[in-house]
Design a protein around this motif. Structure first.
Motif, PDB file in Angstrom:
ATOM      1  N   GLU A   1       0.833  -1.200   0.000  1.00  0.00           N
ATOM      2  CA  GLU A   1       0.000   0.000   0.000  1.00  0.00           C
ATOM      3  C   GLU A   1       0.869   1.252   0.000  1.00  0.00           C
ATOM      4  OE1 GLU A   1      -3.071  -0.657   3.126  1.00  0.00           O
ATOM      5  OE2 GLU A   1      -2.471  -2.752   2.877  1.00  0.00           O
ATOM      6  N   LEU A   2       0.578   2.158  -0.923  1.00  0.00           N
ATOM      7  CA  LEU A   2       1.400   3.347  -1.129  1.00  0.00           C
ATOM      8  C   LEU A   2       0.586   4.601  -0.870  1.00  0.00           C
ATOM      9  CD1 LEU A   2       2.878   2.295  -4.599  1.00  0.00           C
ATOM     10  CD2 LEU A   2       3.708   1.632  -2.344  1.00  0.00           C
ATOM     11  N   MET A   3       1.101   5.457   0.000  1.00  0.00           N
ATOM     12  CA  MET A   3       0.488   6.749   0.291  1.00  0.00           C
ATOM     13  C   MET A   3       1.566   7.821   0.250  1.00  0.00           C
ATOM     14  SD  MET A   3      -1.250   4.214   1.736  1.00  0.00           S
ATOM     15  CE  MET A   3      -0.125   3.916   3.088  1.00  0.00           C
ATOM     16  N   ASP A   4       1.142   9.071   0.342  1.00  0.00           N
ATOM     17  CA  ASP A   4       2.104  10.150   0.529  1.00  0.00           C
ATOM     18  C   ASP A   4       2.817   9.945   1.860  1.00  0.00           C
ATOM     19  OD1 ASP A   4       2.998  12.963  -0.401  1.00  0.00           O
ATOM     20  OD2 ASP A   4       2.459  13.251   1.712  1.00  0.00           O
ATOM     21  N   LYS A   5       4.054  10.413   1.950  1.00  0.00           N
ATOM     22  CA  LYS A   5       4.855  10.198   3.152  1.00  0.00           C
ATOM     23  C   LYS A   5       4.198  10.775   4.397  1.00  0.00           C
ATOM     24  CE  LYS A   5       9.743   9.690   4.104  1.00  0.00           C
ATOM     25  NZ  LYS A   5      11.086   9.881   3.530  1.00  0.00           N
ATOM     26  N   SER A   6       3.403  11.828   4.219  1.00  0.00           N
ATOM     27  CA  SER A   6       2.735  12.440   5.365  1.00  0.00           C
ATOM     28  C   SER A   6       1.459  11.716   5.757  1.00  0.00           C
ATOM     29  CB  SER A   6       2.391  13.903   5.049  1.00  0.00           C
ATOM     30  OG  SER A   6       1.428  13.967   3.999  1.00  0.00           O
ATOM     31  N   ALA A   7       1.058  10.747   4.956  1.00  0.00           N
ATOM     32  CA  ALA A   7      -0.228  10.066   5.167  1.00  0.00           C
ATOM     33  C   ALA A   7      -0.015   8.735   5.870  1.00  0.00           C
ATOM     34  CB  ALA A   7      -0.937   9.853   3.837  1.00  0.00           C
ATOM     35  N   THR A   8       0.039   8.771   7.183  1.00  0.00           N
ATOM     36  CA  THR A   8       0.097   7.557   7.991  1.00  0.00           C
ATOM     37  C   THR A   8      -1.022   7.641   9.029  1.00  0.00           C
ATOM     38  OG1 THR A   8       1.554   8.443   9.718  1.00  0.00           O
ATOM     39  CG2 THR A   8       2.613   7.527   7.749  1.00  0.00           C
ATOM     40  N   LYS A   9      -1.369   6.504   9.585  1.00  0.00           N
ATOM     41  CA  LYS A   9      -2.386   6.536  10.636  1.00  0.00           C
ATOM     42  C   LYS A   9      -1.904   7.341  11.837  1.00  0.00           C
ATOM     43  CE  LYS A   9      -4.835   2.205   9.578  1.00  0.00           C
ATOM     44  NZ  LYS A   9      -5.401   0.970  10.154  1.00  0.00           N
ATOM     45  N   ALA A  10      -0.606   7.242  12.130  1.00  0.00           N
ATOM     46  CA  ALA A  10      -0.064   7.986  13.267  1.00  0.00           C
ATOM     47  C   ALA A  10      -0.185   9.491  13.049  1.00  0.00           C
ATOM     48  CB  ALA A  10       1.397   7.608  13.497  1.00  0.00           C
ATOM     49  N   SER A  11       0.185   9.966  11.860  1.00  0.00           N
ATOM     50  CA  SER A  11       0.122  11.404  11.605  1.00  0.00           C
ATOM     51  C   SER A  11      -1.325  11.889  11.588  1.00  0.00           C
ATOM     52  CB  SER A  11       0.824  11.754  10.295  1.00  0.00           C
ATOM     53  OG  SER A  11       0.209  11.125   9.191  1.00  0.00           O
ATOM     54  N   ALA A  12      -2.223  11.056  11.064  1.00  0.00           N
ATOM     55  CA  ALA A  12      -3.639  11.434  11.048  1.00  0.00           C
ATOM     56  C   ALA A  12      -4.206  11.480  12.466  1.00  0.00           C
ATOM     57  CB  ALA A  12      -4.434  10.463  10.189  1.00  0.00           C
ATOM     58  N   LEU A  13      -3.829  10.516  13.303  1.00  0.00           N
ATOM     59  CA  LEU A  13      -4.295  10.520  14.688  1.00  0.00           C
ATOM     60  C   LEU A  13      -3.774  11.753  15.418  1.00  0.00           C
ATOM     61  CD1 LEU A  13      -5.667   9.296  17.150  1.00  0.00           C
ATOM     62  CD2 LEU A  13      -3.627   7.887  17.510  1.00  0.00           C
ATOM     63  N   SER A  14      -2.505  12.082  15.202  1.00  0.00           N
ATOM     64  CA  SER A  14      -1.919  13.261  15.823  1.00  0.00           C
ATOM     65  C   SER A  14      -2.633  14.536  15.374  1.00  0.00           C
ATOM     66  CB  SER A  14      -0.431  13.349  15.471  1.00  0.00           C
ATOM     67  OG  SER A  14       0.151  14.517  16.001  1.00  0.00           O
ATOM     68  N   ARG A  15      -2.932  14.606  14.077  1.00  0.00           N
ATOM     69  CA  ARG A  15      -3.624  15.777  13.543  1.00  0.00           C
ATOM     70  C   ARG A  15      -5.038  15.888  14.128  1.00  0.00           C
ATOM     71  NH1 ARG A  15      -2.714  19.136   9.270  1.00  0.00           N
ATOM     72  NH2 ARG A  15      -0.868  17.911   8.756  1.00  0.00           N
ATOM     73  N   LEU A  16      -5.737  14.749  14.203  1.00  0.00           N
ATOM     74  CA  LEU A  16      -7.087  14.762  14.765  1.00  0.00           C
ATOM     75  C   LEU A  16      -7.062  15.170  16.238  1.00  0.00           C
ATOM     76  CD1 LEU A  16     -10.114  14.231  14.497  1.00  0.00           C
ATOM     77  CD2 LEU A  16      -9.652  11.804  14.955  1.00  0.00           C
ATOM     78  N   ALA A  17      -6.106  14.627  16.983  1.00  0.00           N
ATOM     79  CA  ALA A  17      -5.989  14.982  18.400  1.00  0.00           C
ATOM     80  C   ALA A  17      -5.745  16.481  18.561  1.00  0.00           C
ATOM     81  CB  ALA A  17      -4.855  14.185  19.047  1.00  0.00           C
ATOM     82  N   GLU A  18      -4.914  17.025  17.693  1.00  0.00           N
ATOM     83  CA  GLU A  18      -4.645  18.469  17.748  1.00  0.00           C
ATOM     84  C   GLU A  18      -5.912  19.269  17.441  1.00  0.00           C
ATOM     85  OE1 GLU A  18      -1.561  21.741  15.751  1.00  0.00           O
ATOM     86  OE2 GLU A  18      -1.529  19.647  15.102  1.00  0.00           O
ATOM     87  N   MET A  19      -6.668  18.823  16.435  1.00  0.00           N
ATOM     88  CA  MET A  19      -7.923  19.502  16.101  1.00  0.00           C
ATOM     89  C   MET A  19      -8.885  19.514  17.285  1.00  0.00           C
ATOM     90  SD  MET A  19      -8.846  17.945  12.349  1.00  0.00           S
ATOM     91  CE  MET A  19      -7.792  18.184  10.906  1.00  0.00           C
ATOM     92  N   LEU A  20      -8.861  18.421  18.050  1.00  0.00           N
ATOM     93  CA  LEU A  20      -9.794  18.262  19.176  1.00  0.00           C
ATOM     94  C   LEU A  20      -9.215  18.780  20.482  1.00  0.00           C
ATOM     95  CD1 LEU A  20     -11.050  14.657  18.309  1.00  0.00           C
ATOM     96  CD2 LEU A  20     -12.269  16.809  17.926  1.00  0.00           C
ATOM     97  N   ASN A  21      -7.996  19.338  20.405  1.00  0.00           N
ATOM     98  CA  ASN A  21      -7.309  19.856  21.598  1.00  0.00           C
ATOM     99  C   ASN A  21      -7.108  18.761  22.639  1.00  0.00           C
ATOM    100  OD1 ASN A  21      -5.991  21.949  22.966  1.00  0.00           O
ATOM    101  ND2 ASN A  21      -7.840  22.489  24.117  1.00  0.00           N
TER     102      ASN A  21
END
Length: 317
Positions: free
Chosen positions: A235-255
């Motif tokens: 499975e190939l995604m952009d380097k910034s597209a990982t579950k970890a980075s998405a979880l971190s981004r979501l957590a930041e959005m939710l404070n």
């Protein structure tokens, strides 16, 4: 460094003795174990990210009643639930969508985040130049592929016509056949959509072929993330597209601090999310990479592992 993994009644005294040759070593291990328990219980879990296939869903691609009940209980207790899956949005099971309070969907291995109404709140598509490099690497390969575009799956018609021939299990035949597009020429399709791809997947039942292609892609394309959620997938995604980075981004959005997050999964594409969450969990038949990153090991998806995890969180965190 591997975090201490544990579960209720995971290791007997005899098993621990076999693992450690001296009492001093055992003392160090149990001290680390106790400190980790203390650390986890002092950080209230506010955001729980759950992989779907092989973790939340059973091996038959169903949601067990005990897990559904546990999810509802977690939501009632104020925990925000995010599904974190390699699937695109369009293949999300209705059994999950029907649960009021599952408010966020991390899809395509982190390439997109949606709210429960299907509104995209984050996207990290593959870059055009990287897609062209991938196509160049794969120009002489006759291999099954899929592409995810804007939450929909487009799959090689050979695969959707006969999923079992390419390693699909009986439980997921309908899933494959339900692809939005059944494409005769996937290479052409990928080229035509090179500016809007969440993910590209290559599928082979031959481990040597997978290893060779993985290595070629890894060496030729610097800015992609390569992972696998299933034995036959690359499975190939952009380097910034990982579950970890998405979880971190979501957590930041939710404070929400990452120390107040928990993630659970079963495959290599879950490992980074498990490692970077405040409290990482894996089902006991997870990949070695997942187990090594986990703080807590629960039963497999056919034995209500997610329900066990939620019960532990509600009782201790």
């Amino acid at each position: 460094m591997k975090a201490m993994t544990f579960a209720t009644d995971s290791y007997s005294t005899a098993e621990l003795s076999a693992r450690h040759e001296t009492l001093n070593v055992k003392a160090v291990v149990w001290t680390a174990f106790a400190l980790r328990i203390y650390e986890v219980t002092m950080n209230k879990i506010k955001l729980l990210a759950l992989d779907l296939d092989g973790t939340t869903l059973t091996s038959k691609n169903t949601l067990a009643p005990a897990v559904k009940s546990a999810l509802e209980k977690a939501i009632e207790n104020g925990i925000i639930i995010a599904i974190a899956t390699g699937r695109p949005l369009g293949t999300m099971p209705q059994s999950i969508l029907d649960i009021e309070g599952i408010d966020y969907l991390i899809t395509s291995n982190g390439a997109a985040i949606y709210d429960r109404h299907g509104k995209k709140i984050y996207s990290a598509t593959l870059k055009e130049n990287d897609v062209l490099k991938i196509l160049d690497v794969m120009k002489d390969e006759d291999i099954i592929s899929e592409a995810f575009v804007d939450g929909l799956t487009y799959t090689d018609k050979r695969y959707s016509d006969n999923p079992l021939a390419y390693g699909c299990t009986e439980a997921y035949i309908d899933y494959v056949k339900a692809s939005h597009g059944h494409i005769e020429d996937m290479r052409k399709f990928i080229f035509e959509h090179k500016n809007e791809l969440d993910s590209i997947e290559y599928i082979s039942t031959d481990p040597q072929t997978r290893k060779r292609i993985w290595t070629m892609l890894e060496n030729a394309v610097d800015n992609i993330f390569i992972t696998t959620s299933s034995e036959h997938f690359i499975e190939l995604m952009d380097k910034s597209a990982t579950k970890a980075s998405a979880l971190s981004r979501l957590a930041e959005m939710l404070n929400i601090d990452m120390q107040n997050t928990c993630a659970c999964g079963n495959a290599d594409n879950d490992a980074d999310m498990i490692a970077e969450s405040g409290f990482g969990a894996a089902v006991d038949d997870a990949s070695r990479k997942c187990i090594e990153c986990a703080d807590y090991v629960v039963p497999d998806s056919d034995n209500d592992g997610v329900a066990v995890l939620i019960d532990y969180i509600l009782s201790n965190c």
